[in-house]
Design a protein around this motif. Structure first.
Motif, PDB file in Angstrom:
ATOM      1  N   LEU A   5       8.186  34.774  -3.753  1.00 28.86           N
ATOM      2  CA  LEU A   5       6.791  34.699  -4.181  1.00 28.86           C
ATOM      3  C   LEU A   5       6.050  36.017  -3.962  1.00 28.86           C
ATOM      4  CD1 LEU A   5       4.845  32.620  -5.396  1.00 28.86           C
ATOM      5  CD2 LEU A   5       4.028  32.170  -3.088  1.00 28.86           C
ATOM      6  N   LEU A   6       6.327  36.673  -2.822  1.00 27.11           N
ATOM      7  CA  LEU A   6       5.587  37.894  -2.512  1.00 27.11           C
ATOM      8  C   LEU A   6       5.782  38.977  -3.570  1.00 27.11           C
ATOM      9  CD1 LEU A   6       3.750  39.464  -0.555  1.00 27.11           C
ATOM     10  CD2 LEU A   6       5.834  40.301   0.544  1.00 27.11           C
ATOM     11  N   PRO A   7       7.030  39.341  -3.893  1.00 26.37           N
ATOM     12  CA  PRO A   7       7.183  40.359  -4.944  1.00 26.37           C
ATOM     13  C   PRO A   7       6.637  39.896  -6.281  1.00 26.37           C
ATOM     14  CG  PRO A   7       9.320  39.472  -4.286  1.00 26.37           C
ATOM     15  CD  PRO A   7       8.322  38.953  -3.313  1.00 26.37           C
ATOM     16  N   CYS A   8       6.733  38.606  -6.524  1.00 27.46           N
ATOM     17  CA  CYS A   8       6.226  38.070  -7.787  1.00 27.46           C
ATOM     18  C   CYS A   8       4.715  38.270  -7.876  1.00 27.46           C
ATOM     19  CB  CYS A   8       6.585  36.592  -7.875  1.00 27.46           C
ATOM     20  SG  CYS A   8       5.615  35.688  -9.055  1.00 27.46           S
ATOM     21  N   LEU A   9       4.008  37.949  -6.790  1.00 27.05           N
ATOM     22  CA  LEU A   9       2.553  38.112  -6.793  1.00 27.05           C
ATOM     23  C   LEU A   9       2.180  39.590  -6.881  1.00 27.05           C
ATOM     24  CD1 LEU A   9       1.253  35.487  -4.209  1.00 27.05           C
ATOM     25  CD2 LEU A   9       1.034  35.486  -6.705  1.00 27.05           C
ATOM     26  N   LEU A  10       2.949  40.420  -6.133  1.00 28.19           N
ATOM     27  CA  LEU A  10       2.692  41.858  -6.163  1.00 28.19           C
ATOM     28  C   LEU A  10       2.784  42.389  -7.583  1.00 28.19           C
ATOM     29  CD1 LEU A  10       4.442  43.597  -3.161  1.00 28.19           C
ATOM     30  CD2 LEU A  10       2.053  43.755  -3.899  1.00 28.19           C
ATOM     31  N   SER A  11       3.870  42.024  -8.236  1.00 23.92           N
ATOM     32  CA  SER A  11       4.061  42.504  -9.582  1.00 23.92           C
ATOM     33  C   SER A  11       3.008  41.898 -10.508  1.00 23.92           C
ATOM     34  CB  SER A  11       5.490  42.194  -9.999  1.00 23.92           C
ATOM     35  OG  SER A  11       5.547  41.779 -11.302  1.00 23.92           O
ATOM     36  N   GLY A  12       2.578  40.674 -10.206  1.00 25.07           N
ATOM     37  CA  GLY A  12       1.518  40.037 -11.000  1.00 25.07           C
ATOM     38  C   GLY A  12       0.214  40.792 -10.946  1.00 25.07           C
ATOM     39  N   VAL A  13      -0.227  41.142  -9.733  1.00 29.60           N
ATOM     40  CA  VAL A  13      -1.505  41.857  -9.649  1.00 29.60           C
ATOM     41  C   VAL A  13      -1.368  43.267 -10.221  1.00 29.60           C
ATOM     42  CG1 VAL A  13      -2.596  40.594  -7.769  1.00 29.60           C
ATOM     43  CG2 VAL A  13      -1.060  42.484  -7.235  1.00 29.60           C
TER      44      VAL A  13
END
Lengths: 292, 240
Positions: A5-13
């Motif tokens: 989830l963390l890299p996913c959110l990072l890449s999302g923002v």
């Protein structure tokens, strides 16, 4: 799950920040001219090519500011040449002119590049990897949302607190009365395109530091998504466009994380349909009756 | 010499002659009114003076200088301000900002602040609501804001296009009281009105416009007593 989830959110923002920088250009121009500037995505692409060609012969310390300068000049010129002469024409004519400019820019870029993808130069600082907890990412991923928020806050402050900002708000509401106040509306409109192109140039540096190759039509998809973000946030609203862009960026990446990568683009456009059906004015859009 | 002279002004809109050559003068310190029915060319005259439309023929002189076809902002800079028809306040700006934008071309911050205080002194209602968005004001308040905004460029001539339009009778009285007060403070005023009775009572001099012509002219009193004017523009109100 959590470690994904963390890299996913990072890449999302990060993606969201890139969309936001483009979306602000759409929404500002719409706010003032009631025009969807179809050429905006191509100006973003042009900024990418400017960098490719400039960085081939100049150091980054020179080519970066030059990219921004040239992109701003391009945005300014497009408005002066293709939109300003149509100031009193029906809005549809300006819209068609914008579509024309979009294809003209794309074709020019095909012509100049021969249609081959060009390698975007590596910007050392942005491309450095850093570790965050268990994962690692490029600095650009972290830097993008931070810079986006700083620039958006600066822009909103400019519009709310300065004289030119006040003039922009006045012009966006009523051209003629603004002229009666002594405001040169052409200068205000130019300022809008200059700001929009500046942000698109910054956005392109961040975007291509992630995706590394530039083609003449590459701006179309981020351009469209930024447009959806602007509609989602309520077209004409700058904070709306920024928030809309972050929402779309994050949602796309969550969908990718869940394994439905194929559908991530479809999601964005499905979102557009849903907004248009249920809340056509978007998150922060105001109901404006047609100007008389 | 008159402060403002309009000579043989003609304006065309897509082949239709809205003004067919009108001439009039506005003297320093006076209230001059243009009255007439819808379509007589009153608004077009003001719009031509402000350079929002360009005349096909004729000239406009201000302080003896030909100002025909100057840019609108030049006109404001020289000292001619307009309070447009339908108020046209910037509904998305606060009351304060609407006044500030009236002073857009001025750089003298201290004097601007003083003039704002003066506007708030004349219109205390605006002072009470200085932080509100102009769109939330009532019609009468918006008209007052439009007048105040017009004053903020420190004009020598304030042109007002139908300031009483769509306002309650009480508010109309207020507006005319304010027009007279501004005039007593030294402002020259060019007033357009359909409310001929009120306008002629307030004005030193008046012109009657009919389909792009000046049909009659005279002092406010002369026109009020003129039989044709009474029948055509004053209706029953003239018999009071």
């Amino acid at each position: 799950m959590i470690d994904k989830l963390l890299p996913c959110l990072l890449s999302g923002v990060s993606v969201g920040g890139q969309y936001a920088l483009i979306a602000v250009g759409y929404t500002m121009v719409y706010g003032i001219l009631r025009l969807i500037n179809f050429a905006h995505g191509d100006i973003f692409t042009a900024a990418g090519f400017f960098m490719v060609y400039l960085a081939a012969s100049l150091p980054l310390s020179l080519s970066l500011p030059l990219v921004i300068l040239l992109t701003v000049a391009l945005g300014f010129a497009v408005e002066r040449v293709a939109y300003k002469p149509l100031r009193s024409a029906p809005r549809m004519s300006v819209m068609i002119s914008a579509i024309g400019v979009s294809y003209l820019l794309q074709n020019l870029m095909w012509y100049i590049t021969g249609g081959l993808a060009k390698q975007y130069p590596v910007i050392p600082w942005l491309s450095t990897s850093i570790a965050i907890g268990p994962t690692s990412t490029k600095i650009v991923t972290l830097f993008t949302p931070v810079l986006t928020i700083i620039l958006s806050v600066a822009l909103v402050t400019l519009i709310r607190r300065t004289k030119i900002g006040m003039a922009m708000r006045a012009v966006s509401r009523d051209f003629e009365t603004a002229r009666l106040m002594g405001i040169k509306i052409d200068s205000v409109i130019s300022a809008t395109f200059i700001i929009g192109s500046f942000l698109a140039a910054v956005g392109s540096v961040l975007y291509f530091s992630n995706y590394t190759s530039v083609t003449p039509t590459i701006g179309a998809m981020p351009g469209l998504k930024a447009f959806v973000a602007a509609v989602f946030g309520g077209i004409g609203s700058i904070p709306g466009a920024v928030i809309g862009a972050f929402v779309i960026g994050i949602c796309e990446n969550i969908i990718k994380m869940l394994g439905y990568t194929t559908f991530s683009d479809a999601f964005t456009f499905a979102l557009l349909i849903v907004i248009l059906l249920f809340k056509p004015t978007g998150l922060f859009g105001e109901k404006i009756s047609e100007k008389v | 010499m008159s402060l403002l002279q309009v000579k043989n002004l003609k304006v065309n809109f897509g082949g239709i002659e809205a003004l067919k050559g009108i001439s009039f003068n506005v003297d320093q310190g006076q209230i001059v009114t243009l009255i007439g029915a819808n379509g007589a060319g009153k608004s077009t005259t003001l719009r031509a003076i402000s350079s929002l439309v360009y005349p096909s023929e004729g000239s406009i002189y201000y302080e003896g200088r030909d100002i025909t076809r100057l840019d609108p902002q030049k006109i404001v800079e020289m000292g001619i301000a307009m309070v447009p028809e339908g108020r046209r306040v910037f509904s998305n700006l606060t009351v304060n900002e609407n006044l500030l934008i009236g002073a857009y071309l001025r750089k003298d911050k201290a004097a601007i602040a003083k003039d704002m205080d003066h506007v708030y002194d004349i219109f205390p209602r605006l002072g009470e609501r200085h932080w509100q968005l102009a769109g939330t004001l009532s019609g009468g308040e918006q008209q007052m804001l439009a007048v105040g905004r017009g004053m903020m460029s420190r004009p020598k001539i304030l042109m007002m296009d139908e300031p009483s339009l769509g306002l309650a009778p009480m508010v109309v009285q207020d507006i005319f009281r304010i027009i007279k007060r501004l005039n007593e403070e030294g402002m020259t005023i060019l007033l357009i009105e359909q409310n001929a009775n009120a306008a002629l009572h307030a004005a030193h001099y008046g012109y009657v416009l009919e389909t792009g012509h000046v049909a009659m002219q005279g002092t406010g009193r002369e026109l009020l007593e003129n039989r044709q004017v009474r029948e055509a523009y004053l209706g029953k109100s003239a018999k009071r």
